[in-house]
Design a protein around this motif. Structure first.
Motif, PDB file in Angstrom:
ATOM      1  N   ASP A  86      -6.455 -13.073   6.589  1.00  0.00           N
ATOM      2  CA  ASP A  86      -7.096 -12.438   7.743  1.00  0.00           C
ATOM      3  C   ASP A  86      -7.466 -10.988   7.480  1.00  0.00           C
ATOM      4  O   ASP A  86      -7.976 -10.307   8.367  1.00  0.00           O
ATOM      5  N   THR A  87      -7.165 -10.466   6.279  1.00  0.00           N
ATOM      6  CA  THR A  87      -7.489  -9.077   5.942  1.00  0.00           C
ATOM      7  C   THR A  87      -8.878  -9.024   5.317  1.00  0.00           C
ATOM      8  O   THR A  87      -9.128  -9.653   4.279  1.00  0.00           O
ATOM      9  N   GLN A  88      -9.766  -8.280   5.940  1.00  0.00           N
ATOM     10  CA  GLN A  88     -11.161  -8.245   5.492  1.00  0.00           C
ATOM     11  C   GLN A  88     -11.458  -7.096   4.534  1.00  0.00           C
ATOM     12  O   GLN A  88     -12.370  -7.191   3.715  1.00  0.00           O
ATOM     13  N   GLU A  89     -10.718  -5.981   4.624  1.00  0.00           N
ATOM     14  CA  GLU A  89     -10.982  -4.826   3.778  1.00  0.00           C
ATOM     15  C   GLU A  89      -9.746  -4.491   2.946  1.00  0.00           C
ATOM     16  O   GLU A  89      -8.620  -4.513   3.453  1.00  0.00           O
ATOM     17  N   ALA A  90      -9.987  -4.149   1.683  1.00  0.00           N
ATOM     18  CA  ALA A  90      -8.877  -3.892   0.763  1.00  0.00           C
ATOM     19  C   ALA A  90      -8.048  -2.682   1.174  1.00  0.00           C
ATOM     20  O   ALA A  90      -6.834  -2.651   0.957  1.00  0.00           O
ATOM     21  N   ASN A  91      -8.666  -1.683   1.792  1.00  0.00           N
ATOM     22  CA  ASN A  91      -7.916  -0.474   2.144  1.00  0.00           C
ATOM     23  C   ASN A  91      -7.039  -0.653   3.384  1.00  0.00           C
ATOM     24  O   ASN A  91      -6.366   0.281   3.807  1.00  0.00           O
ATOM     25  N   THR A  92      -7.037  -1.822   3.985  1.00  0.00           N
ATOM     26  CA  THR A  92      -6.151  -2.091   5.125  1.00  0.00           C
ATOM     27  C   THR A  92      -5.059  -3.103   4.778  1.00  0.00           C
ATOM     28  O   THR A  92      -4.398  -3.642   5.659  1.00  0.00           O
ATOM     29  N   VAL A  93      -4.855  -3.368   3.486  1.00  0.00           N
ATOM     30  CA  VAL A  93      -3.855  -4.345   3.055  1.00  0.00           C
ATOM     31  C   VAL A  93      -2.465  -3.925   3.517  1.00  0.00           C
ATOM     32  O   VAL A  93      -2.013  -2.805   3.263  1.00  0.00           O
ATOM     33  N   LEU A 153      -0.647 -11.070  -5.147  1.00  0.00           N
ATOM     34  CA  LEU A 153      -1.372 -11.724  -4.054  1.00  0.00           C
ATOM     35  C   LEU A 153      -2.558 -10.869  -3.604  1.00  0.00           C
ATOM     36  O   LEU A 153      -3.646 -11.396  -3.321  1.00  0.00           O
ATOM     37  N   ALA A 154      -2.342  -9.530  -3.532  1.00  0.00           N
ATOM     38  CA  ALA A 154      -3.424  -8.639  -3.117  1.00  0.00           C
ATOM     39  C   ALA A 154      -4.553  -8.626  -4.148  1.00  0.00           C
ATOM     40  O   ALA A 154      -5.743  -8.642  -3.800  1.00  0.00           O
ATOM     41  N   ALA A 155      -4.176  -8.602  -5.442  1.00  0.00           N
ATOM     42  CA  ALA A 155      -5.190  -8.611  -6.503  1.00  0.00           C
ATOM     43  C   ALA A 155      -5.989  -9.919  -6.491  1.00  0.00           C
ATOM     44  O   ALA A 155      -7.198  -9.923  -6.747  1.00  0.00           O
ATOM     45  N   LYS A 156      -5.329 -10.993  -6.175  1.00  0.00           N
ATOM     46  CA  LYS A 156      -6.010 -12.293  -6.097  1.00  0.00           C
ATOM     47  C   LYS A 156      -6.959 -12.348  -4.911  1.00  0.00           C
ATOM     48  O   LYS A 156      -8.053 -12.933  -4.990  1.00  0.00           O
ATOM     49  N   ARG A 157      -6.566 -11.730  -3.791  1.00  0.00           N
ATOM     50  CA  ARG A 157      -7.407 -11.750  -2.585  1.00  0.00           C
ATOM     51  C   ARG A 157      -8.634 -10.856  -2.751  1.00  0.00           C
ATOM     52  O   ARG A 157      -9.726 -11.178  -2.266  1.00  0.00           O
ATOM     53  N   PRO A 172     -10.318  -9.478  -5.870  1.00  0.00           N
ATOM     54  CA  PRO A 172     -10.393  -9.365  -7.337  1.00  0.00           C
ATOM     55  C   PRO A 172     -11.300  -8.244  -7.826  1.00  0.00           C
ATOM     56  O   PRO A 172     -11.175  -7.805  -8.973  1.00  0.00           O
ATOM     57  N   ASN A 173     -12.191  -7.752  -6.998  1.00  0.00           N
ATOM     58  CA  ASN A 173     -13.140  -6.724  -7.429  1.00  0.00           C
ATOM     59  C   ASN A 173     -12.660  -5.304  -7.155  1.00  0.00           C
ATOM     60  O   ASN A 173     -13.378  -4.349  -7.436  1.00  0.00           O
ATOM     61  N   ASP A 174     -11.481  -5.177  -6.576  1.00  0.00           N
ATOM     62  CA  ASP A 174     -10.935  -3.853  -6.283  1.00  0.00           C
ATOM     63  C   ASP A 174      -9.754  -3.588  -7.212  1.00  0.00           C
ATOM     64  O   ASP A 174      -8.680  -4.172  -7.049  1.00  0.00           O
ATOM     65  N   PRO A 175      -9.907  -2.688  -8.193  1.00  0.00           N
ATOM     66  CA  PRO A 175      -8.824  -2.459  -9.169  1.00  0.00           C
ATOM     67  C   PRO A 175      -7.620  -1.727  -8.581  1.00  0.00           C
ATOM     68  O   PRO A 175      -6.544  -1.740  -9.176  1.00  0.00           O
ATOM     69  N   HIS A 176      -7.795  -1.076  -7.429  1.00  0.00           N
ATOM     70  CA  HIS A 176      -6.705  -0.279  -6.859  1.00  0.00           C
ATOM     71  C   HIS A 176      -5.845  -1.040  -5.856  1.00  0.00           C
ATOM     72  O   HIS A 176      -4.763  -0.571  -5.507  1.00  0.00           O
ATOM     73  N   VAL A 177      -6.298  -2.197  -5.375  1.00  0.00           N
ATOM     74  CA  VAL A 177      -5.596  -2.866  -4.280  1.00  0.00           C
ATOM     75  C   VAL A 177      -4.199  -3.320  -4.688  1.00  0.00           C
ATOM     76  O   VAL A 177      -3.289  -3.374  -3.868  1.00  0.00           O
ATOM     77  N   GLN A 178      -4.024  -3.636  -5.974  1.00  0.00           N
ATOM     78  CA  GLN A 178      -2.694  -4.070  -6.423  1.00  0.00           C
ATOM     79  C   GLN A 178      -1.663  -2.953  -6.263  1.00  0.00           C
ATOM     80  O   GLN A 178      -0.473  -3.213  -6.080  1.00  0.00           O
ATOM     81  N   TYR A 179      -2.130  -1.686  -6.334  1.00  0.00           N
ATOM     82  CA  TYR A 179      -1.221  -0.558  -6.155  1.00  0.00           C
ATOM     83  C   TYR A 179      -1.038  -0.208  -4.675  1.00  0.00           C
ATOM     84  O   TYR A 179       0.073   0.096  -4.237  1.00  0.00           O
ATOM     85  N   SER A 180      -2.105  -0.227  -3.907  1.00  0.00           N
ATOM     86  CA  SER A 180      -1.993   0.107  -2.485  1.00  0.00           C
ATOM     87  C   SER A 180      -1.145  -0.918  -1.749  1.00  0.00           C
ATOM     88  O   SER A 180      -0.481  -0.600  -0.759  1.00  0.00           O
ATOM     89  N   ALA A 181      -1.140  -2.174  -2.223  1.00  0.00           N
ATOM     90  CA  ALA A 181      -0.307  -3.206  -1.597  1.00  0.00           C
ATOM     91  C   ALA A 181       1.171  -2.857  -1.689  1.00  0.00           C
ATOM     92  O   ALA A 181       1.957  -3.140  -0.776  1.00  0.00           O
ATOM     93  N   VAL A 182       1.586  -2.214  -2.798  1.00  0.00           N
ATOM     94  CA  VAL A 182       2.988  -1.830  -2.990  1.00  0.00           C
ATOM     95  C   VAL A 182       3.271  -0.470  -2.358  1.00  0.00           C
ATOM     96  O   VAL A 182       4.297  -0.275  -1.695  1.00  0.00           O
ATOM     97  N   SER A 183       2.337   0.501  -2.543  1.00  0.00           N
ATOM     98  CA  SER A 183       2.578   1.849  -2.016  1.00  0.00           C
ATOM     99  C   SER A 183       2.651   1.859  -0.492  1.00  0.00           C
ATOM    100  O   SER A 183       3.345   2.694   0.092  1.00  0.00           O
ATOM    101  N   SER A 184       1.963   0.941   0.169  1.00  0.00           N
ATOM    102  CA  SER A 184       2.016   0.895   1.632  1.00  0.00           C
ATOM    103  C   SER A 184       3.422   0.598   2.131  1.00  0.00           C
ATOM    104  O   SER A 184       3.770   0.922   3.272  1.00  0.00           O
ATOM    105  N   PHE A 185       4.253  -0.001   1.284  1.00  0.00           N
ATOM    106  CA  PHE A 185       5.643  -0.261   1.656  1.00  0.00           C
ATOM    107  C   PHE A 185       6.582   0.819   1.114  1.00  0.00           C
ATOM    108  O   PHE A 185       7.292   1.473   1.863  1.00  0.00           O
ATOM    109  N   VAL A 186       6.584   1.007  -0.191  1.00  0.00           N
ATOM    110  CA  VAL A 186       7.625   1.824  -0.805  1.00  0.00           C
ATOM    111  C   VAL A 186       7.474   3.306  -0.462  1.00  0.00           C
ATOM    112  O   VAL A 186       8.474   4.026  -0.322  1.00  0.00           O
TER     113      VAL A 186
END
Length: 791
Positions: free
Chosen positions: A329-336, A429-433, A435-449
């Motif tokens: 249901d997430t449409q934009e990578a920066n809101t992961v 999971l974020a990188a798979k959702r 695939p064209n955003d190289p930073h989303v794999q990091y923002s998915a973790v930084s949003s928590f930690v």
């Protein structure tokens, strides 16, 4: 404008105190406190105090809620009018009575009745001025035309007095029911007689203090004998005033749950159904997902669910499954993972439970420095004080932010493996959702930690047990600014020039222009790579002792001769996975150390030993270490933590002495040899988990209760699934589950049927238990064997 703080009390016992809000007439506290209730209570009370520097703090007013009424307010925010603090309504504790009516024949041959009142003991009377009271009781037979009163002896320095005194009252009644007795008591008045027991604290040279009363109508006794515990009640005219409007009001959000936990075998079916949730396809058809969807407040369901899945090592696959659903249901990578979804709540709760030690080893030293040697850091021009230098303040803030940031990005070796496993799943999971955003794999973790873990701990160190006391107003502001900076530094990509203009506060934008973007970005990237890796950690990370608990308590002096004075001194106690120590002050070298492997037992200590409440003993081969906690909640938490960490010790005792060895003998069994075997069996073993203290049966019972409360929703959802499967009918009903999407009606229907069947069987088991308990209960307010918790 005054300085206010608020306390939470079980009856008259304070168990929590907020920080002081300075110079306000409408203070906002904004604090949460969660605790297990270790004893019976009548009132949950909140007292508002006016803080005084030179004299005793003034109690402004209170909110007192009866235990029976807590369910009316649970989960809802309410304003409560403050009531005046009246000594006649400040009661707690219970009294043990035996009442009996005997028939006697008088000298003139008529049949009379004699009332026998045996007052045995009291339990849990309040402290008076921080000390045990000197209680006594008055026993009265009261009616329209009589008031016969008798009094017990005064018991010195105890909150659990043993009276064991018997009083006799003549209740005269003619066998013909027509003649008047020598006491001139009318027959119809006998129905109005009642026994009244009042408890008092002996004031010696000052006025005696009322501690509570109980009333029992004589007519309920008939010709029978009753023996029971009765909860002490306030006086009928207590807490009445016409000036309550002048005191203001208090806004509270209370969540009270009271669970009857059955033996473990009763929960096998429900537990197994919940634990296999991550294997169900789709995840929305699983029991765990359905639980969180039917509850109005997801937090009610998430807390017990996460604890149960953690306890049985099933959390990581469940979080991965619900996170994947969230990402759909997430449409934009920066809101992961920026919303308040089931996935984010589960991860938040997991980090709070398993990340305590990680926070401590990472942040405690720097937080201590900030709180104990504070430097002015205000950079908002509007809030600068007269004489402050904005440039110096910015340098101070930069120094603190650099230090906190450096400690965080160097801490990956200490990150718990479970957190790393969860971050690894979220990252991929974020990188798979996207695939064209190289930073989303990091923002998915930084949003928590960063945003939901470290930044929150920095702004509220007391909540995360990084500091024993609340920081003052200036230090709190400094921590808030540091937290804002850490959030921005940790948010991937936020240091680009295009992002600086998006700051709400101009002064924060100016502050961040001083940071070297590439340096900080690369540090964050490396840190996020490390904490989202499933590779095993270096052994050095495991050699650190795990800090489990610390705080101030009182210990009895050890090792002195009988002539020397045996006193109690305040000490700072610290429990790790290796040793139990106490210190003169926090962060000082320990003055006494007990290796965990040497602890033989941890048990409560009878109040009679030293006439002090909330005491426990640590048996470790030498003389027992006697410790007094500040309240019953704290004592219970320390005993539980010590028991858990010592559960595997090979030389644990089977028997112990519940009282102390004083004046040549044990007070409990009167044995005169100090090293003789104990006279009472040690308490049963506790669940085996040192770092994650979870009772699986308790959590499963809580989940059962939530399913029971929402049974109507479950049944309507089952009907909707059946309608879809058979008739392709409507997928949802707006009133009951408008946000619930039925992906697979057949699988969801199958799970719902299992849930409903299991809950119905558990209902039968609970009903049988309740009948058994009610049939064995006697007249009076008996202590109920029910587990309760308040948050």
């Amino acid at each position: 404008m005054r300085d206010f703080f608020c306390t939470i009390n079980l009856d008259q016992e304070e168990v929590f105190r907020t920080q002081v809000v300075e110079k306000s007439s409408s203070p906002y506290f904004g604090e949460e406190f969660y605790f297990e209730i270790p004893r019976t209570f009548q009132w949950l009370s909140f007292y508002i105090y006016d803080k005084s520097v030179l004299q005793k703090d003034l109690r402004i007013g209170k909110v007192a809620i009866k235990k029976e009424d807590l369910c009316n307010y649970t989960g809802k925010e309410n304003w409560f009018m403050l009531q005046p603090v009246d000594s006649n309504s400040e009661v707690q504790g219970k009294v043990h009575l035996e009442l009996k009516l005997n028939e006697l024949i008088t000298d003139n041959g008529s049949v009379c009745q004699q009332l026998v009142v045996h007052i045995k003991e009291c339990h849990g009377l309040p402290l008076i001025n921080g000390q045990n009271c000197d209680p006594y009781a008055t026993v009265s037979l009261v009616g329209p035309s009589r008031n016969d009163q008798k009094k017990t002896k005064v018991k010195k320095k105890t909150s659990n007095p043993q009276f064991n005194e018997t009083f006799y009252f003549e209740v005269t009644r003619s066998s013909s029911y027509t003649k008047k007795s020598q006491f001139q008591v009318e027959e119809e008045d006998i129905e109005k007689l009642e026994v009244r027991v009042d408890l008092w604290n002996n004031g010696n040279l000052v006025q005696d203090i009322f501690l509570g009363e109980i009333k029992v109508p004589v007519k309920v006794l008939r010709n029978d004998s009753f023996q029971a515990w009765y909860l002490l009640q306030p006086r009928e005219n207590g807490n009445k005033s016409s000036k309550t409007d002048d005191l203001g009001s208090l806004r509270l959000n209370i969540c009270y749950t009271e669970d009857c936990v059955l033996p473990s075998e009763y929960y096998v079916s429900l537990r197994n159904l919940l634990l296999k949730s991550s294997d169900v396809q789709p995840i929305s058809a699983s029991a765990a997902y359905i639980l969180c969807e039917v509850c109005r407040d997801k937090y009610d369901a998430v807390l017990p669910l996460v604890r149960l899945l953690l306890h049985h090592h099933k959390l990581v696959p469940f979080v991965a499954a619900v996170a994947e659903l969230d990402l759909k249901d997430t449409q934009e990578a920066n809101t992961v993972f920026r919303g308040n979804s089931l996935a984010t709540r589960c991860v938040d709760e997991m980090m709070k439970i398993v990340g305590k030690h990680y926070l401590k080893v990472t942040l405690k030293a720097v937080i201590d420095e900030i709180c104990e040697s504070p430097k002015p850091c205000e950079i908002d021009p509007i809030k600068l004080r007269e004489g402050d230098n904005a440039e110096i303040n910015m340098e101070n803030l930069r120094y603190y932010v650099d230090k906190v940031f450096r400690e965080i990005v160097r801490s990956s070796i200490s990150c718990p493996t479970l957190m790393c496993d969860v971050f690894y799943s979220l990252r991929h999971l974020a990188a798979k959702r996207f695939p064209n955003d190289p930073h989303v794999q990091y923002s998915a973790v930084s949003s928590f930690v960063f945003l939901r873990f470290f930044a929150v701990a920095v702004v509220s160190p007391h909540t995360f047990h990084l500091r024993p006391h609340h920081p003052d107003a200036q230090t709190s502001r400094t921590l808030t600014l540091i937290s804002k900076a850490i959030q921005t530094l940790g948010s991937w990509g936020s240091l680009t020039k295009s992002k600086l203009s998006s700051f709400k506060e101009t002064f924060m934008c100016e502050f961040f222009k001083t940071f070297q973007e590439d340096k900080f970005t690369e540090s964050v990237k490396k840190f996020l790579d490390d904490v989202s890796s499933t590779e095993s950690k270096e052994p050095s990370g495991l050699s650190e002792p795990v800090h489990l608990k610390e705080g101030e308590m009182y210990k009895r002096a050890q090792g002195r001769t009988r002539i020397g004075k045996k006193n109690f001194k305040k000490r700072w106690f610290c429990l790790t996975s290796r040793e139990f120590t106490y210190h003169k002050q926090q962060d000082k070298e320990p003055i006494f150390t007990i290796p965990i492997k040497n602890i033989l037992a941890v048990e409560k200590l009878d109040e009679s030993s030293f006439n002090k409440k909330n005491m426990f003993q640590v048996l470790h081969g030498e003389k027992p270490l006697y410790i007094q906690a500040n309240n019953c909640v704290e004592a219970s938490e320390w005993i539980e933590a010590l028991c858990r960490v010592t559960r595997c010790n090979q030389k644990r005792l089977n028997f112990y002495h519940p009282s102390a060895f004083l004046n040549g003998s044990w007070l409990c069994c009167k044995a005169t040899i100090e090293n003789t075997v104990g006279c009472a069996r040690c308490t049963a073993d506790v669940p085996a988990d040192t770092q994650i203290e979870i009772d699986g049966d308790r959590e499963t019972e809580r989940i059962y209760s939530l399913f029971t409360i929402n049974m109507s929703k479950l049944q309507k959802l089952e009907e909707a699934c059946g309608s879809i499967a058979v008739y392709q009918g409507p997928r949802k009903e707006p009133d009951d589950y408008s946000n619930f999407t039925i992906e697979d009606s057949v699988a969801t229907f199958h799970t719902l049927k299992q849930i409903i069947d299991i809950v119905e069987k558990l209902n039968e088991s609970h009903e049988k238990y309740q009948k058994k308990r009610s049939s064995s209960a006697k007249y009076g307010s008996e202590e109920n064997p029910i587990v309760g918790k308040v948050s």
